[in-house]
Design a protein around this motif. Structure first.
Motif, PDB file in Angstrom:
ATOM      1  N   GLU A 143      55.626  50.849  -0.689  1.00 27.82           N
ATOM      2  CA  GLU A 143      56.876  50.512  -1.364  1.00 27.82           C
ATOM      3  C   GLU A 143      56.901  49.004  -1.590  1.00 27.82           C
ATOM      4  OE1 GLU A 143      59.397  52.696  -2.187  1.00 27.82           O
ATOM      5  OE2 GLU A 143      58.216  54.382  -1.484  1.00 27.82           O
ATOM      6  N   ARG A 195      48.051  68.491  -1.435  1.00 28.78           N
ATOM      7  CA  ARG A 195      48.250  67.088  -1.780  1.00 28.78           C
ATOM      8  C   ARG A 195      46.902  66.436  -2.051  1.00 28.78           C
ATOM      9  NH1 ARG A 195      51.350  64.518   3.044  1.00 28.78           N
ATOM     10  NH2 ARG A 195      49.913  65.841   4.166  1.00 28.78           N
ATOM     11  N   ARG A 240      55.430  66.757  -7.822  1.00 22.31           N
ATOM     12  CA  ARG A 240      55.960  65.405  -7.726  1.00 22.31           C
ATOM     13  C   ARG A 240      54.826  64.491  -7.317  1.00 22.31           C
ATOM     14  NH1 ARG A 240      57.575  63.923  -2.272  1.00 22.31           N
ATOM     15  NH2 ARG A 240      57.143  65.637  -0.872  1.00 22.31           N
ATOM     16  N   GLN A 244      54.017  60.426  -5.231  1.00 20.57           N
ATOM     17  CA  GLN A 244      54.527  59.351  -4.395  1.00 20.57           C
ATOM     18  C   GLN A 244      53.570  58.172  -4.545  1.00 20.57           C
ATOM     19  OE1 GLN A 244      54.648  60.405  -0.254  1.00 20.57           O
ATOM     20  NE2 GLN A 244      56.454  59.129   0.091  1.00 20.57           N
ATOM     21  N   GLU A 286      56.954  52.883 -10.615  1.00 15.80           N
ATOM     22  CA  GLU A 286      56.978  54.331 -10.410  1.00 15.80           C
ATOM     23  C   GLU A 286      57.425  55.066 -11.664  1.00 15.80           C
ATOM     24  OE1 GLU A 286      59.238  55.420  -6.988  1.00 15.80           O
ATOM     25  OE2 GLU A 286      57.921  54.325  -5.619  1.00 15.80           O
ATOM     26  N   LYS A 309      52.521  54.586  -2.873  1.00 17.86           N
ATOM     27  CA  LYS A 309      52.636  53.772  -1.661  1.00 17.86           C
ATOM     28  C   LYS A 309      51.744  52.561  -1.805  1.00 17.86           C
ATOM     29  CE  LYS A 309      53.673  57.433   1.606  1.00 17.86           C
ATOM     30  NZ  LYS A 309      53.302  58.056   2.843  1.00 17.86           N
TER      31      LYS A 309
END
Length: 160
Positions: free
Chosen positions: A111, A146, A105, A107, A119, A109
């Motif tokens: 938001e 990560r 997955r 992410q 996204e 950043k």
């Protein structure tokens, strides 16, 4: 007599075809065309989250960091939709790499408002890129890891 009636009917049909258009009606119906361009920079180095073990080996993209940046740049050019959102500033793209070397997955950043559209486009770009990674290892055992890549977005608008 028949010709006179025919000529009157023929000219009467075109009398209503010509109407005067006021300037206010023209300006209300005009549209402004704006071209939006999203540019981005991938100048920041790829950063790895620290693994807590004796002899860590961090995950690597097949072909190296420069190939990864070229691939993601090419895919983002194809999938970022310039008409739906404006993005400005530095974003962090955090990739979660599984034990088998696949992208689990990601992410994005920070938001932002309506960030789900950005996204979605980044997810499509990553999926289409189909990245292959050499997984990170701790003492020779593959582990989850990560990776963080900073992307500087800038949205420019141009009148056409």
């Amino acid at each position: 007599m028949m010709r006179l009636i025919f000529i009157l009917l023929f000219t009467g049909a075109f009398v209503q075809a010509q109407t005067l258009i006021e300037d206010s009606e023209i300006s209300e119906n005009s549209e402004e065309f704006v071209r939006v361009a999203i540019s981005y920079e991938l100048d920041h180095p790829t950063e790895y989250y620290r693994l807590k073990c004796g002899s860590p080996v961090y995950a690597r993209f097949t072909g190296g960091e420069s190939i990864f940046k070229q691939n993601i740049s090419r895919q983002m050019k194809g999938f970022l939709d310039t008409g739906l959102y404006t993005v400005n500033g530095t974003f962090e793209l955090i990739l979660f790499i599984g034990k088998n070397g696949s992208l689990q997955r990601f992410q994005l950043k920070p938001e932002v408002t309506n960030g789900h559209l950005l996204e979605r486009d980044v997810e499509l770009a990553l999926r289409n890129m189909n990245p292959s990674w050499t997984p990170a290892t701790c003492n020779g055992i593959p582990v989850d890891s990560r990776i963080r890549q900073k992307i500087n977005f800038r949205t420019d608008s141009f009148d056409m």
